[in-house]
Design a protein around this motif. Structure first.
Motif, PDB file in Angstrom:
ATOM      1  N   ASP A   9       1.085  -1.204   0.051  1.00 33.73           N
ATOM      2  CA  ASP A   9      -0.010  -0.054  -0.143  1.00 33.73           C
ATOM      3  C   ASP A   9       0.928   1.258   0.010  1.00 33.73           C
ATOM      4  O   ASP A   9       1.420   1.577   0.914  1.00 33.73           O
ATOM      5  CB  ASP A   9      -0.643   0.106   1.223  1.00 33.73           C
ATOM      6  CG  ASP A   9      -1.791   1.019   1.269  1.00 33.73           C
ATOM      7  OD1 ASP A   9      -2.121   1.683   0.339  1.00 33.73           O
ATOM      8  OD2 ASP A   9      -2.321   1.660   2.337  1.00 33.73           O
ATOM      9  N   GLU A  51      -2.198  -1.151  -5.296  1.00 30.26           N
ATOM     10  CA  GLU A  51      -3.344  -0.414  -5.847  1.00 30.26           C
ATOM     11  C   GLU A  51      -3.010   0.519  -6.787  1.00 30.26           C
ATOM     12  O   GLU A  51      -2.093   1.618  -6.474  1.00 30.26           O
ATOM     13  CB  GLU A  51      -4.070  -0.065  -4.537  1.00 30.26           C
ATOM     14  CG  GLU A  51      -5.333   0.578  -4.663  1.00 30.26           C
ATOM     15  CD  GLU A  51      -6.098   0.872  -3.253  1.00 30.26           C
ATOM     16  OE1 GLU A  51      -7.252   0.627  -3.253  1.00 30.26           O
ATOM     17  OE2 GLU A  51      -5.222   1.290  -2.492  1.00 30.26           O
ATOM     18  N   ARG A  76     -11.209   0.324  -6.780  1.00 26.64           N
ATOM     19  CA  ARG A  76     -12.882  -0.200  -6.453  1.00 26.64           C
ATOM     20  C   ARG A  76     -12.651  -1.841  -6.107  1.00 26.64           C
ATOM     21  O   ARG A  76     -13.359  -2.404  -5.434  1.00 26.64           O
ATOM     22  CB  ARG A  76     -13.551   0.033  -7.436  1.00 26.64           C
ATOM     23  CG  ARG A  76     -13.925   1.461  -7.559  1.00 26.64           C
ATOM     24  CD  ARG A  76     -15.144   1.989  -8.758  1.00 26.64           C
ATOM     25  NE  ARG A  76     -15.120   3.415  -8.792  1.00 26.64           N
ATOM     26  CZ  ARG A  76     -15.925   4.007  -9.657  1.00 26.64           C
ATOM     27  NH1 ARG A  76     -16.341   3.089 -10.657  1.00 26.64           N
ATOM     28  NH2 ARG A  76     -16.166   5.152  -9.523  1.00 26.64           N
ATOM     29  N   LYS A  79     -10.968  -2.962  -2.647  1.00 29.02           N
ATOM     30  CA  LYS A  79     -12.042  -2.314  -1.555  1.00 29.02           C
ATOM     31  C   LYS A  79     -12.878  -3.571  -1.182  1.00 29.02           C
ATOM     32  O   LYS A  79     -12.846  -3.578   0.221  1.00 29.02           O
ATOM     33  CB  LYS A  79     -12.820  -1.207  -1.798  1.00 29.02           C
ATOM     34  CG  LYS A  79     -13.678  -0.357  -0.684  1.00 29.02           C
ATOM     35  CD  LYS A  79     -14.221   0.688  -1.301  1.00 29.02           C
ATOM     36  CE  LYS A  79     -15.378   1.326  -0.062  1.00 29.02           C
ATOM     37  NZ  LYS A  79     -15.660   2.372  -0.668  1.00 29.02           N
ATOM     38  N   VAL A  82     -10.962  -5.836   1.800  1.00 29.12           N
ATOM     39  CA  VAL A  82     -10.457  -5.190   3.034  1.00 29.12           C
ATOM     40  C   VAL A  82     -11.321  -5.858   4.269  1.00 29.12           C
ATOM     41  O   VAL A  82     -12.695  -5.638   4.127  1.00 29.12           O
ATOM     42  CB  VAL A  82     -10.639  -3.658   3.111  1.00 29.12           C
ATOM     43  CG1 VAL A  82     -10.371  -3.030   4.256  1.00 29.12           C
ATOM     44  CG2 VAL A  82      -9.876  -2.729   2.057  1.00 29.12           C
ATOM     45  N   ASN A  85     -11.203  -2.682  10.002  1.00 25.21           N
ATOM     46  CA  ASN A  85     -10.919  -1.203  10.058  1.00 25.21           C
ATOM     47  C   ASN A  85     -10.019  -0.911   8.890  1.00 25.21           C
ATOM     48  O   ASN A  85      -9.149  -1.688   8.563  1.00 25.21           O
ATOM     49  CB  ASN A  85     -10.622  -0.431  11.202  1.00 25.21           C
ATOM     50  CG  ASN A  85     -11.825  -0.707  12.171  1.00 25.21           C
ATOM     51  OD1 ASN A  85     -12.823  -0.736  11.970  1.00 25.21           O
ATOM     52  ND2 ASN A  85     -11.296  -0.643  13.509  1.00 25.21           N
ATOM     53  N   LYS A  86     -10.359   0.392   8.370  1.00 18.75           N
ATOM     54  CA  LYS A  86      -9.309   0.662   6.938  1.00 18.75           C
ATOM     55  C   LYS A  86      -7.993   1.280   7.747  1.00 18.75           C
ATOM     56  O   LYS A  86      -7.939   2.239   8.437  1.00 18.75           O
ATOM     57  CB  LYS A  86      -9.886   1.782   6.425  1.00 18.75           C
ATOM     58  CG  LYS A  86      -8.968   2.121   4.999  1.00 18.75           C
ATOM     59  CD  LYS A  86      -9.863   3.049   4.292  1.00 18.75           C
ATOM     60  CE  LYS A  86      -8.835   3.332   3.112  1.00 18.75           C
ATOM     61  NZ  LYS A  86      -8.194   2.792   2.247  1.00 18.75           N
ATOM     62  N   THR A  87      -6.939   0.141   7.728  1.00 14.38           N
ATOM     63  CA  THR A  87      -5.691   0.609   8.181  1.00 14.38           C
ATOM     64  C   THR A  87      -4.626   0.361   7.127  1.00 14.38           C
ATOM     65  O   THR A  87      -5.232  -0.364   6.009  1.00 14.38           O
ATOM     66  CB  THR A  87      -5.237  -0.077   9.354  1.00 14.38           C
ATOM     67  OG1 THR A  87      -5.048  -1.631   9.063  1.00 14.38           O
ATOM     68  CG2 THR A  87      -6.104  -0.124  10.571  1.00 14.38           C
ATOM     69  N   ASP A  88      -3.413   0.818   7.202  1.00 12.20           N
ATOM     70  CA  ASP A  88      -2.431   0.615   6.077  1.00 12.20           C
ATOM     71  C   ASP A  88      -2.132  -0.969   5.973  1.00 12.20           C
ATOM     72  O   ASP A  88      -2.053  -1.430   4.761  1.00 12.20           O
ATOM     73  CB  ASP A  88      -1.264   1.346   6.373  1.00 12.20           C
ATOM     74  CG  ASP A  88      -1.346   2.799   6.231  1.00 12.20           C
ATOM     75  OD1 ASP A  88      -2.370   3.378   5.606  1.00 12.20           O
ATOM     76  OD2 ASP A  88      -0.528   3.609   6.834  1.00 12.20           O
ATOM     77  N   ASN A  90      -4.120  -3.657   6.760  1.00 13.40           N
ATOM     78  CA  ASN A  90      -5.346  -4.098   6.289  1.00 13.40           C
ATOM     79  C   ASN A  90      -5.426  -3.794   4.748  1.00 13.40           C
ATOM     80  O   ASN A  90      -5.902  -4.779   3.859  1.00 13.40           O
ATOM     81  CB  ASN A  90      -6.467  -3.576   7.012  1.00 13.40           C
ATOM     82  CG  ASN A  90      -6.726  -4.339   8.398  1.00 13.40           C
ATOM     83  OD1 ASN A  90      -5.988  -5.133   8.789  1.00 13.40           O
ATOM     84  ND2 ASN A  90      -7.598  -3.738   9.290  1.00 13.40           N
ATOM     85  N   ASP A  91      -5.088  -2.707   4.312  1.00  8.06           N
ATOM     86  CA  ASP A  91      -5.161  -2.304   2.913  1.00  8.06           C
ATOM     87  C   ASP A  91      -4.235  -3.042   2.135  1.00  8.06           C
ATOM     88  O   ASP A  91      -4.565  -3.670   1.014  1.00  8.06           O
ATOM     89  CB  ASP A  91      -4.698  -0.899   2.684  1.00  8.06           C
ATOM     90  CG  ASP A  91      -5.822   0.039   3.121  1.00  8.06           C
ATOM     91  OD1 ASP A  91      -7.099  -0.720   3.214  1.00  8.06           O
ATOM     92  OD2 ASP A  91      -5.810   1.386   3.003  1.00  8.06           O
ATOM     93  N   ALA A  94      -5.403  -6.594   1.826  1.00 12.21           N
ATOM     94  CA  ALA A  94      -6.393  -6.612   0.855  1.00 12.21           C
ATOM     95  C   ALA A  94      -5.771  -6.747  -0.463  1.00 12.21           C
ATOM     96  O   ALA A  94      -6.219  -7.583  -1.375  1.00 12.21           O
ATOM     97  CB  ALA A  94      -7.404  -5.571   1.013  1.00 12.21           C
TER      98      ALA A  94
END
Length: 132
Positions: A9, A51, A76, A79, A82, A85-88, A90-91, A94
């Motif tokens: 990410d 991404e 998109r 997303k 994931v 929660n949206k953390t670096d 977790n991104d 994903a």
């Protein structure tokens, strides 16, 4: 196919690195931008998922020079993978999950001369007055 799949990410100053080994061991690292090229120069050849964003094309070109296979993924599409929660990290996880899928939405890496040619065409069109 590559044995190692990596998710990056790259949106921030520190770049989260996520890899899942064949034995199920998760590797998470936080790399600085200045360390990224040196880290992957010493890393075995991998499939790297990033991404798609403005800086992604630059990093894709740099990592491809080192022999890695880089895949830029539509934001998109990522997303949907994931978890939590949206953390670096977790991104990055994903992105790793999304690049591992067989049917992925990929973005083509733009090459340097294509960018320059587009810019020259815009400048020429603007200067000639046809843009009105």
């Amino acid at each position: 196919m590559n044995n190692s799949v990596v998710g990056l990410d790259i949106a921030k100053k520190h770049i989260p690195f996520y890899r899942l080994s064949m034995d199920g061991k998760v590797t998470k690292k936080k790399l600085k931008r200045a360390e990224l090229v040196n880290f992957f120069a010493n890393h075995p050849v991998s499939l790297i998922g990033i991404e798609a964003c403005g800086g992604a094309h630059y990093w894709a070109r740099e990592l491809t020079k080192l022999g890695h296979e880089v895949v830029l993924l539509n934001a998109r599409y990522v997303k949907g993978f994931v978890v939590g929660n949206k953390t670096d990290f977790n991104d990055a996880q994903a992105i790793h999950e999304a690049v591992s899928r067989p049917n992925k939405r990929v973005v083509r890496v733009t090459i340097r001369y294509a960018i320059v040619a587009q810019y020259q065409a815009i400048v020429l069109k603007t200067c000639s007055g046809k843009n009105r």
